[in-house]
Design a protein around this motif. Structure first.
Motif, PDB file in Angstrom:
ATOM      1  N   VAL A   1     -27.216 -47.270 -25.790  1.00  0.00           N
ATOM      2  CA  VAL A   1     -26.676 -46.006 -25.271  1.00  0.00           C
ATOM      3  C   VAL A   1     -27.666 -45.379 -24.297  1.00  0.00           C
ATOM      4  O   VAL A   1     -27.286 -44.908 -23.210  1.00  0.00           O
ATOM      5  CB  VAL A   1     -26.364 -45.043 -26.431  1.00  0.00           C
ATOM      6  CG1 VAL A   1     -26.022 -43.653 -25.898  1.00  0.00           C
ATOM      7  CG2 VAL A   1     -25.212 -45.582 -27.275  1.00  0.00           C
ATOM      8  N   VAL A   2     -28.955 -45.369 -24.672  1.00  0.00           N
ATOM      9  CA  VAL A   2     -29.986 -44.779 -23.816  1.00  0.00           C
ATOM     10  C   VAL A   2     -30.088 -45.536 -22.490  1.00  0.00           C
ATOM     11  O   VAL A   2     -30.123 -44.933 -21.406  1.00  0.00           O
ATOM     12  CB  VAL A   2     -31.348 -44.771 -24.541  1.00  0.00           C
ATOM     13  CG1 VAL A   2     -32.474 -44.371 -23.579  1.00  0.00           C
ATOM     14  CG2 VAL A   2     -31.319 -43.819 -25.726  1.00  0.00           C
TER      15      VAL A   2
ATOM     16  N   GLY B   1     -27.855 -47.544 -21.084  1.00  0.00           N
ATOM     17  CA  GLY B   1     -26.626 -47.408 -20.309  1.00  0.00           C
ATOM     18  C   GLY B   1     -26.533 -46.062 -19.621  1.00  0.00           C
ATOM     19  O   GLY B   1     -26.156 -45.976 -18.436  1.00  0.00           O
ATOM     20  N   ALA B   2     -26.895 -45.003 -20.337  1.00  0.00           N
ATOM     21  CA  ALA B   2     -26.857 -43.656 -19.752  1.00  0.00           C
ATOM     22  C   ALA B   2     -27.868 -43.531 -18.618  1.00  0.00           C
ATOM     23  O   ALA B   2     -27.587 -42.906 -17.576  1.00  0.00           O
ATOM     24  CB  ALA B   2     -27.143 -42.613 -20.835  1.00  0.00           C
ATOM     25  N   MET B   3     -29.040 -44.137 -18.782  1.00  0.00           N
ATOM     26  CA  MET B   3     -30.067 -44.081 -17.739  1.00  0.00           C
ATOM     27  C   MET B   3     -29.574 -44.761 -16.468  1.00  0.00           C
ATOM     28  O   MET B   3     -29.673 -44.208 -15.362  1.00  0.00           O
ATOM     29  CB  MET B   3     -31.335 -44.778 -18.241  1.00  0.00           C
ATOM     30  CG  MET B   3     -32.456 -44.828 -17.210  1.00  0.00           C
ATOM     31  SD  MET B   3     -33.886 -45.787 -17.812  1.00  0.00           S
ATOM     32  CE  MET B   3     -35.003 -45.623 -16.423  1.00  0.00           C
ATOM     33  N   GLY B   4     -29.020 -45.962 -16.610  1.00  0.00           N
ATOM     34  CA  GLY B   4     -28.547 -46.687 -15.441  1.00  0.00           C
ATOM     35  C   GLY B   4     -27.399 -45.982 -14.746  1.00  0.00           C
ATOM     36  O   GLY B   4     -27.361 -45.889 -13.509  1.00  0.00           O
ATOM     37  N   THR B   5     -26.463 -45.467 -15.539  1.00  0.00           N
ATOM     38  CA  THR B   5     -25.306 -44.783 -14.948  1.00  0.00           C
ATOM     39  C   THR B   5     -25.725 -43.522 -14.203  1.00  0.00           C
ATOM     40  O   THR B   5     -25.284 -43.278 -13.070  1.00  0.00           O
ATOM     41  CB  THR B   5     -24.289 -44.426 -16.060  1.00  0.00           C
ATOM     42  OG1 THR B   5     -23.836 -45.630 -16.688  1.00  0.00           O
ATOM     43  CG2 THR B   5     -23.103 -43.683 -15.482  1.00  0.00           C
ATOM     44  N   GLU B   6     -26.584 -42.719 -14.829  1.00  0.00           N
ATOM     45  CA  GLU B   6     -27.003 -41.469 -14.197  1.00  0.00           C
ATOM     46  C   GLU B   6     -27.841 -41.735 -12.952  1.00  0.00           C
ATOM     47  O   GLU B   6     -27.723 -41.018 -11.943  1.00  0.00           O
ATOM     48  CB  GLU B   6     -27.795 -40.615 -15.184  1.00  0.00           C
ATOM     49  CG  GLU B   6     -28.121 -39.227 -14.628  1.00  0.00           C
ATOM     50  CD  GLU B   6     -28.818 -38.346 -15.643  1.00  0.00           C
ATOM     51  OE1 GLU B   6     -28.174 -37.421 -16.168  1.00  0.00           O
ATOM     52  OE2 GLU B   6     -30.018 -38.609 -15.918  1.00  0.00           O
ATOM     53  N   MET B   7     -28.646 -42.773 -13.012  1.00  0.00           N
ATOM     54  CA  MET B   7     -29.480 -43.072 -11.854  1.00  0.00           C
ATOM     55  C   MET B   7     -28.614 -43.475 -10.667  1.00  0.00           C
ATOM     56  O   MET B   7     -28.849 -43.039  -9.520  1.00  0.00           O
ATOM     57  CB  MET B   7     -30.477 -44.178 -12.196  1.00  0.00           C
ATOM     58  CG  MET B   7     -31.516 -44.431 -11.103  1.00  0.00           C
ATOM     59  SD  MET B   7     -32.790 -45.620 -11.602  1.00  0.00           S
ATOM     60  CE  MET B   7     -33.747 -44.623 -12.750  1.00  0.00           C
ATOM     61  N   GLN B   8     -27.583 -44.293 -10.910  1.00  0.00           N
ATOM     62  CA  GLN B   8     -26.748 -44.781  -9.828  1.00  0.00           C
ATOM     63  C   GLN B   8     -25.773 -43.724  -9.312  1.00  0.00           C
ATOM     64  O   GLN B   8     -25.541 -43.617  -8.105  1.00  0.00           O
ATOM     65  CB  GLN B   8     -25.963 -46.014 -10.288  1.00  0.00           C
ATOM     66  CG  GLN B   8     -26.822 -47.259 -10.455  1.00  0.00           C
ATOM     67  CD  GLN B   8     -26.004 -48.442 -10.930  1.00  0.00           C
ATOM     68  OE1 GLN B   8     -25.226 -48.328 -11.872  1.00  0.00           O
ATOM     69  NE2 GLN B   8     -26.174 -49.577 -10.278  1.00  0.00           N
ATOM     70  N   THR B   9     -25.193 -42.961 -10.232  1.00  0.00           N
ATOM     71  CA  THR B   9     -24.103 -42.064  -9.843  1.00  0.00           C
ATOM     72  C   THR B   9     -24.540 -40.628  -9.566  1.00  0.00           C
ATOM     73  O   THR B   9     -23.806 -39.870  -8.933  1.00  0.00           O
ATOM     74  CB  THR B   9     -23.016 -42.036 -10.941  1.00  0.00           C
ATOM     75  OG1 THR B   9     -23.582 -41.532 -12.162  1.00  0.00           O
ATOM     76  CG2 THR B   9     -22.463 -43.426 -11.180  1.00  0.00           C
ATOM     77  N   VAL B  10     -25.718 -40.245 -10.049  1.00  0.00           N
ATOM     78  CA  VAL B  10     -26.152 -38.855  -9.886  1.00  0.00           C
ATOM     79  C   VAL B  10     -27.481 -38.757  -9.140  1.00  0.00           C
ATOM     80  O   VAL B  10     -27.599 -38.050  -8.123  1.00  0.00           O
ATOM     81  CB  VAL B  10     -26.269 -38.147 -11.251  1.00  0.00           C
ATOM     82  CG1 VAL B  10     -26.709 -36.694 -11.061  1.00  0.00           C
ATOM     83  CG2 VAL B  10     -24.944 -38.205 -12.001  1.00  0.00           C
ATOM     84  N   MET B  11     -28.490 -39.500  -9.639  1.00  0.00           N
ATOM     85  CA  MET B  11     -29.838 -39.329  -9.104  1.00  0.00           C
ATOM     86  C   MET B  11     -29.955 -39.830  -7.665  1.00  0.00           C
ATOM     87  O   MET B  11     -30.496 -39.123  -6.794  1.00  0.00           O
ATOM     88  CB  MET B  11     -30.841 -40.051  -9.995  1.00  0.00           C
ATOM     89  CG  MET B  11     -32.288 -39.876  -9.559  1.00  0.00           C
ATOM     90  SD  MET B  11     -33.439 -40.660 -10.733  1.00  0.00           S
ATOM     91  CE  MET B  11     -34.973 -40.476  -9.855  1.00  0.00           C
TER      92      MET B  11
END
Length: 338
Positions: free
Chosen positions: A217-218, A220-230
């Motif tokens: 979960v950690v 997956g959330a890191m990768g998603t947030e980095m790609q879509t938000v950061m």
């Protein structure tokens, strides 16, 4: 007397075989064992899956080092922030990325330990997976032992009433049982299964599965947030397009950029592995305290004892048949009238 002892001995051998099936709870253990090996065969216990997981972990370890030594200082400088301010900024604006960066060392260490354990037991798994053979499922084992035990009891009963063919059958069946365990390497395979079960006991627990799921979960959330938000936010902050920011990251943060590209596939692989462990935990709990090696030795020794009892009766019968007949007693004529 020899026939009686041998007959009772063969009956006892049969009874011991049947009892061993139920003592080891093989009618429950064998299906659980078969399900577990089916679940682990292609997704977990292969050298290819271990090598791929190690490559994925190496990428995450590189990200962990790069984020601390390059990414954070570079972005802090670009945003004109000191280290403390940038850390607060990350936790506020990109909490999943910040949490992932902090957790990566522990996550990679945990998965590395699991990979070491899996790799150390691949050979044992491959042997255990062939119980009794690579073409017969483990569920046939308890039935085979129980049937062999019933056959031994029947043979012993016929031996008790003096059947020579029963003694021959005991010899043949006993030798077949011993030969079967040798040809199919049942003792070696059972020992491998027991060693593997013992090796997994400290690690293969509900806690391990829960921790691994949380780690996924950690990550997956890191990768998603980095790609879509950061990445979009930083691109806007620096007046770049997303493509320009991605190019900048590929040049400046190569490890992080590479992992972002591979993250979906890596997450799918780790998820498949953790899911297999989760789905098979109940089966492992069923089999982990069952020792298969004593069962294999029961078949081997039982078959040998049966064969020896059958041979003993045959030799005794032959010895009796070869003894010379006693001469007929001459009639006593001393009291006859003269």
């Amino acid at each position: 007397m020899q026939k009686r002892i041998a007959s009772i001995g063969v009956i006892v051998v049969g009874a011991v075989m049947i009892i061993s099936v139920f003592t080891a709870d093989l009618f429950t253990v064998a299906p659980a064992f078969e399900d577990l090996t089916d679940g682990f065969r292609d997704t977990v216990m292969t050298q290819e899956s271990v090598d791929q997981a190690r490559a994925d972990l190496a990428g995450l370890e590189a990200v962990s080092v790069e984020f601390e030594t390059v990414v954070a200082p570079t972005l802090a400088g670009a945003l004109e922030m000191d280290a403390a301010t940038f850390a607060g900024f990350m936790q506020s604006e990109f909490p999943a990325v910040a949490a992932g960066a902090d957790a990566l060392p522990a996550i990679t260490a945990q998965f590395s330990d699991v990979m070491n354990l899996i790799e150390s037991e691949i050979d044992n798994f491959n042997k255990a997976d062939e119980i009794p053979t690579d073409s017969l499922p483990a569920t046939t084992v308890p039935w085979a032992i129980a049937i062999l035990g019933v056959i031994a009891i029947v043979i012993g009963g016929f031996m008790l009433v003096g059947s020579r063919s029963a003694a021959i059958t005991a010899l043949v069946v006993g030798l077949l049982a011993v030969g079967g365990t040798v040809v199919f390497s049942l003792v070696d395979k059972s020992n491998a299964a027991d060693d593997m079960n013992e090796a997994f006991k400290p690690a293969y627990t509900e806690e391990l599965v829960t921790q691994s799921q949380a780690a996924l979960v950690v990550m997956g959330a890191m990768g998603t947030e980095m790609q879509t938000v950061m990445v979009p936010a930083l691109a806007e902050q620096q007046g770049m397009t997303i493509e320009q920011m991605q190019g900048f990251m590929a040049d400046t943060f190569p490890a992080t950029s590479a992992v972002l590209q591979e993250m979906p596939a890596a997450m799918e692989r780790f998820t498949g592995m953790v899911t297999a462990f989760d789905e098979q935990l109940g089966n492992y709990d069923t089999i982990k305290n069952t020792a298969l090696t004593p069962v294999a030795w029961t078949i081997t020794i039982g078959g040998l004892v049966m064969a020896l009892f059958g041979l003993w009766v045959l030799v005794a019968r032959k010895s009796d048949s070869e003894q010379p007949a006693k001469p007929a007693r001459k009639p006593d004529m001393s009291g006859a009238a003269t």
